[in-house]
Write a protein that holds these residues in place. Structure first.
Motif, short mmCIF file in Angstrom:
data_model
loop_
_atom_site.label_atom_id
_atom_site.label_comp_id
_atom_site.label_asym_id
_atom_site.label_seq_id
_atom_site.Cartn_x
_atom_site.Cartn_y
_atom_site.Cartn_z
N PRO A 161 0.83 -1.21 0.00
CA PRO A 161 0.00 0.00 0.00
C PRO A 161 0.87 1.26 0.00
N LEU A 162 0.37 2.29 -0.66
CA LEU A 162 1.12 3.53 -0.79
C LEU A 162 0.18 4.72 -0.69
N VAL A 163 0.54 5.68 0.15
CA VAL A 163 -0.18 6.94 0.22
C VAL A 163 0.57 7.92 -0.69
N LEU A 164 -0.12 8.42 -1.69
CA LEU A 164 0.48 9.34 -2.65
C LEU A 164 -0.07 10.73 -2.39
N ASP A 165 0.79 11.62 -1.91
CA ASP A 165 0.39 12.98 -1.56
C ASP A 165 0.58 13.89 -2.77
N LEU A 166 -0.55 14.30 -3.36
CA LEU A 166 -0.54 15.17 -4.54
C LEU A 166 -0.91 16.61 -4.20
N PRO A 197 -8.72 20.32 -4.03
CA PRO A 197 -9.84 20.52 -4.96
C PRO A 197 -9.39 20.91 -6.37
N LEU A 198 -8.19 21.41 -6.54
CA LEU A 198 -7.67 21.75 -7.87
C LEU A 198 -7.65 20.51 -8.78
N LEU A 199 -7.32 19.35 -8.21
CA LEU A 199 -7.24 18.12 -9.00
C LEU A 199 -8.56 17.35 -9.04
N ALA A 200 -9.55 17.82 -8.31
CA ALA A 200 -10.83 17.10 -8.24
C ALA A 200 -11.44 16.81 -9.61
N PRO A 201 -11.50 17.78 -10.52
CA PRO A 201 -12.13 17.48 -11.81
C PRO A 201 -11.45 16.35 -12.57
N VAL A 202 -10.13 16.37 -12.65
CA VAL A 202 -9.43 15.34 -13.43
C VAL A 202 -9.52 13.97 -12.75
N LEU A 203 -9.47 13.94 -11.43
CA LEU A 203 -9.55 12.66 -10.72
C LEU A 203 -10.97 12.09 -10.76
N THR A 204 -11.95 12.97 -10.74
CA THR A 204 -13.35 12.52 -10.75
C THR A 204 -13.80 12.13 -12.15
N LEU A 224 -10.56 16.19 -1.56
CA LEU A 224 -11.19 16.79 -2.73
C LEU A 224 -12.30 17.75 -2.38
N ASP A 225 -12.89 17.60 -1.23
CA ASP A 225 -14.00 18.47 -0.84
C ASP A 225 -13.46 19.79 -0.31
N SER A 226 -13.81 20.85 -0.98
CA SER A 226 -13.31 22.18 -0.57
C SER A 226 -14.06 22.71 0.64
N GLY A 227 -15.16 22.04 1.01
CA GLY A 227 -15.97 22.53 2.12
C GLY A 227 -16.97 23.58 1.68
#
Length: 103
Positions: free
Chosen positions: A43-48, A75-82, A95-98
């Protein structure tokens, strides 16, 4: 020209591997990220959180390892990841900006 990309490996207190990525992930530097993911087992946690740009080459590498990744993103990467569907295949934190969605 290669876009600057910094990869900082580490280990979380629970023993899980952690990789912090800084810069832009694109076709010019994807081999560095691919090598780091290929040489880290388990397992790997990837901090982007410090990634400003992620193109399709970067997504393809992340998809190849989605079964063992947990992503931390902004949240900047939310669109591409989603939209790519990657957020449906792996856990993505941050991903949630609140803020309520805008229409």
């Amino acid at each position: 020209m290669t876009t600057p990309l910094t990869l900082t490996p580490g280990t979380n207190p629970d023993g899980t591997h952690h990789l912090a990525v800084t810069g832009e992930i694109d076709m010019s530097n994807i081999s560095s990220l691919a090598d780091a993911l290929d040489t880290t087992s388990g397992p790997l946690v990837l901090d982007l959180t410090a990634v400003d740009y992620l193109d399709s080459a970067g997504l393809s590498v992340l998809f190849a390892h989605a079964d063992r990744l947990q992503l931390i993103a902004t949240p900047l990467l939310a669109p591409v990841l989603t939209i790519s569907g990657l957020a449906d295949l792996t856990t993505v934190h941050g991903l949630d900006s609140g803020l309520p969605p805008t229409y």
